[in-house]
Design a protein around this motif. Structure first.
Motif, short mmCIF file in Angstrom:
data_model
loop_
_atom_site.label_atom_id
_atom_site.label_comp_id
_atom_site.label_asym_id
_atom_site.label_seq_id
_atom_site.Cartn_x
_atom_site.Cartn_y
_atom_site.Cartn_z
N GLY A 43 0.75 -1.19 0.07
CA GLY A 43 0.01 -0.10 -0.02
C GLY A 43 0.88 1.29 0.04
O GLY A 43 0.54 2.14 -0.71
N GLY A 44 1.89 1.17 0.64
CA GLY A 44 3.04 2.43 0.75
C GLY A 44 3.60 2.83 -0.59
O GLY A 44 3.72 3.83 -0.87
N PHE A 45 3.87 1.75 -1.14
CA PHE A 45 4.58 1.60 -2.30
C PHE A 45 3.51 2.22 -3.53
O PHE A 45 3.99 3.04 -4.19
CB PHE A 45 5.13 0.36 -2.88
N LEU A 46 2.65 1.64 -3.67
CA LEU A 46 1.57 2.09 -4.68
C LEU A 46 1.07 3.50 -4.30
O LEU A 46 0.81 4.29 -5.12
CB LEU A 46 0.30 1.10 -4.63
N GLY A 47 0.71 3.74 -3.07
CA GLY A 47 0.27 5.18 -2.56
C GLY A 47 1.51 6.14 -3.09
O GLY A 47 1.08 7.26 -3.39
N GLY A 48 2.69 5.93 -2.95
CA GLY A 48 3.74 6.79 -3.07
C GLY A 48 3.86 6.97 -4.79
O GLY A 48 4.33 8.08 -5.32
N LEU A 49 3.78 5.64 -5.34
CA LEU A 49 4.02 5.52 -6.66
C LEU A 49 2.75 6.49 -7.56
O LEU A 49 2.99 7.07 -8.42
CB LEU A 49 4.11 4.40 -7.31
N LEU A 50 1.45 6.00 -7.20
CA LEU A 50 0.21 6.79 -7.90
C LEU A 50 -0.17 8.01 -7.34
O LEU A 50 -0.47 8.87 -8.16
CB LEU A 50 -0.74 5.81 -7.77
N PHE A 51 0.17 8.06 -6.11
CA PHE A 51 -0.79 9.39 -5.76
C PHE A 51 0.41 10.48 -4.55
O PHE A 51 0.07 11.39 -4.36
CB PHE A 51 -1.67 9.10 -4.45
N ASN A 52 1.74 9.88 -4.85
CA ASN A 52 2.81 10.82 -4.32
C ASN A 52 2.42 10.99 -2.92
O ASN A 52 2.52 11.94 -2.34
CB ASN A 52 3.08 11.99 -5.07
N ALA A 53 2.11 10.05 -2.22
CA ALA A 53 1.59 10.22 -0.79
C ALA A 53 2.66 9.96 0.17
O ALA A 53 3.67 9.39 -0.04
CB ALA A 53 0.63 8.91 -0.31
N ASN A 54 2.69 10.95 1.15
CA ASN A 54 3.77 11.11 2.07
C ASN A 54 3.23 10.11 3.39
O ASN A 54 2.52 10.54 4.13
CB ASN A 54 4.07 12.33 2.72
N LEU A 55 4.17 9.14 3.51
CA LEU A 55 3.65 8.10 4.48
C LEU A 55 4.70 8.04 5.85
O LEU A 55 4.95 6.90 6.31
CB LEU A 55 3.71 6.47 3.78
N GLU A 56 5.03 8.94 6.25
CA GLU A 56 5.76 9.12 7.54
C GLU A 56 5.12 9.29 8.76
O GLU A 56 5.74 8.85 9.90
CB GLU A 56 6.66 10.50 7.48
N GLU A 57 3.81 9.47 8.98
CA GLU A 57 3.25 9.59 10.21
C GLU A 57 2.41 8.40 10.44
O GLU A 57 1.62 7.96 9.51
CB GLU A 57 2.45 10.94 10.17
N PHE A 58 2.68 7.94 11.88
CA PHE A 58 1.79 6.85 12.09
C PHE A 58 0.20 7.09 12.12
O PHE A 58 -0.39 6.26 11.86
CB PHE A 58 2.22 6.25 13.35
N PHE A 59 -0.13 8.30 12.80
CA PHE A 59 -1.38 8.62 12.98
C PHE A 59 -2.23 9.40 11.70
O PHE A 59 -3.26 10.14 12.32
CB PHE A 59 -1.54 9.63 14.34
N SER A 60 -1.48 9.16 10.67
CA SER A 60 -2.25 9.71 9.31
C SER A 60 -3.30 8.94 9.03
O SER A 60 -3.02 7.69 8.61
CB SER A 60 -1.04 10.08 8.49
N ILE A 61 -4.36 9.18 8.45
CA ILE A 61 -5.55 8.62 8.08
C ILE A 61 -5.24 7.97 6.55
O ILE A 61 -5.37 7.01 6.14
CB ILE A 61 -6.72 9.46 8.00
N GLN A 62 -4.32 8.67 5.90
CA GLN A 62 -3.80 8.27 4.71
C GLN A 62 -2.87 6.99 4.81
O GLN A 62 -3.07 6.20 4.00
CB GLN A 62 -3.11 9.38 4.11
N THR A 63 -1.94 7.00 5.44
CA THR A 63 -1.20 5.90 5.93
C THR A 63 -2.09 4.59 6.23
O THR A 63 -1.69 3.58 5.78
CB THR A 63 -0.31 6.28 7.17
#
Length: 90
Positions: A43-63
């Protein structure tokens, strides 16, 4: 996010994915942890690839949404492989 945070995220995401998917999935908490961690990675790989998502925060709803989505995908693949293998033995 630290290593233990990532494991906790994977365990919870895997458990939520098991609750969301209908039917009975095999495996205990260790399989749930492994599938959740692999799903969180996917999910993190696809999110970063497709949506340029920042997945550094544990309490982020996006993560969490990306980890749960990845866990659902991995759990579906796991269920297909395990069920196909059990049908081939019968």
């Amino acid at each position: 996010m630290g290593f233990l945070g990532f494991l906790l995220l994977g365990l919870i995401a895997g458990a939520i994915a098991k609750l969301i998917l209908p039917g009975k999935q095999g495996g205990g908490w260790l399989i749930t942890l492994l599938l959740g961690v692999v799903g969180a990675l996917l999910g993190g790989f696809l999110g970063g690839l497709l949506f340029n998502a920042n997945l550094e925060e544990f309490f982020s709803i996006q993560t969490w949404l990306l980890a749960i989505g990845g866990s659902i995908i991995v759990l579906l693949i796991y269920g297909f492989v395990v069920n196909r293998g059990s049908k081939a033995r019968n």
